[in-house]
Design an enzyme around this catalytic site. Structure first.
Site, PDB file in Angstrom:
ATOM      1  N   CYS A   1       0.957  -1.313  -0.003  1.00 26.92           N
ATOM      2  CA  CYS A   1      -0.103   0.112   0.052  1.00 26.92           C
ATOM      3  C   CYS A   1       0.809   1.461  -0.100  1.00 26.92           C
ATOM      4  O   CYS A   1       0.537   2.210  -0.680  1.00 26.92           O
ATOM      5  CB  CYS A   1      -0.931   0.106   1.261  1.00 26.92           C
ATOM      6  SG  CYS A   1      -2.026  -1.325   1.384  1.00 26.92           S
TER       7      CYS A   1
ATOM      8  N   ASP B   1     -20.354  13.187 -15.183  1.00 20.86           N
ATOM      9  CA  ASP B   1     -21.740  12.961 -14.831  1.00 20.86           C
ATOM     10  C   ASP B   1     -21.831  12.057 -13.817  1.00 20.86           C
ATOM     11  O   ASP B   1     -23.010  11.804 -13.637  1.00 20.86           O
ATOM     12  CB  ASP B   1     -22.316  12.143 -16.134  1.00 20.86           C
ATOM     13  CG  ASP B   1     -21.510  10.824 -16.477  1.00 20.86           C
ATOM     14  OD1 ASP B   1     -20.781  10.642 -15.761  1.00 20.86           O
ATOM     15  OD2 ASP B   1     -22.027  10.324 -17.429  1.00 20.86           O
TER      16      ASP B   1
END
Length: 224
Positions: A47, A140
């Site tokens: 990570c 959108d």
């Protein structure tokens, strides 16, 4: 894994605590494209390399009007402390500031809602942790792409950037990007475009690959 999003689904307008304070997701995105990416745990090796690379590439995403936001089941306090390690890994000053916020989802509410949990990877209490998920949303607020990696395999953020460039190009132009396409390479003319219309749409020329079938569907044009 319960929950989840399908292509074309609208992003939920969730509220969350993050390293930059409390946000509402749609407000955070505004009119931008967005990348929401989860990781299993803070203070872990894979990570750290992933978010380090994401931070390095943040200017490239920003200049393409893309907002980034990360998520894991760790607290804001852990995120901020871990950010110092990420910056140090990148060879930079070890501050708490990254070029994108990280969501605190320690109750796993969002991870469950969005289908982000990895049942094969568990924390010290035996609870599943977040997988390496990438969601890309358009202006959108609808999902344009999703990627799901297991905890053991780090993502390629250069590939995620390549995908963003392709998504933005194909959202504006009636083209598709072929295998191994890179920014600046030729693109493919959509097979739904008639030949005469294609000539008008692509003044740089349309080049058709001859095939044994005789069908003229492999049509290339320089990137618009």
């Amino acid at each position: 894994m319960p929950g989840g999003l399908l292509l074309g689904d609208e992003a939920p307008n969730f509220e969350a605590n993050t390293t930059i304070g409390r946000i509402r997701f749609h407000d955070y995105l505004g009119d931008s494209w967005g990348i929401l990416f989860s990781h299993p745990r803070d203070f872990t090796p894979v990570c750290t390399t992933e978010l380090g690379r994401a931070a390095k590439l943040a200017p490239e995403f920003a200049k393409r009007n893309v907002k980034m936001i990360a998520l894991s089941i760790d607290s804001v306090e852990d995120h901020l402390a871990w950010s110092k390690d990420i910056n140090a890994y990148n060879g930079e000053e070890p501050t708490e500031k990254l070029p994108f916020p990280i969501i605190d989802d320690k109750n796993r509410d969002l991870a469950i809602q969005l289908g982000m949990l990895d049942p094969a990877e568990k924390d010290e209490k035996g609870m599943p942790v977040t997988a390496r998920v990438v969601f890309i949303f358009g202006p959108d607020k609808k999902l344009k792409l999703s990627i799901l990696y297991p905890a053991t395999t780090g993502r390629n953020f250069d590939e995620i950037l390549r995908v963003i460039i392709s998504l933005q190009l194909t959202a504006e132009k009636r083209v598709a990007t072929p295998v191994d396409w890179k920014n600046g390479d030729s693109v493919m003319v959509l097979p739904t475009i008639p030949e005469e219309e294609a000539k008008k749409l692509f003044p740089k020329g349309v080049f058709t690959k001859e095939l044994p079938s005789g069908k003229k569907y492999l049509r290339y044009t320089p990137q618009p």
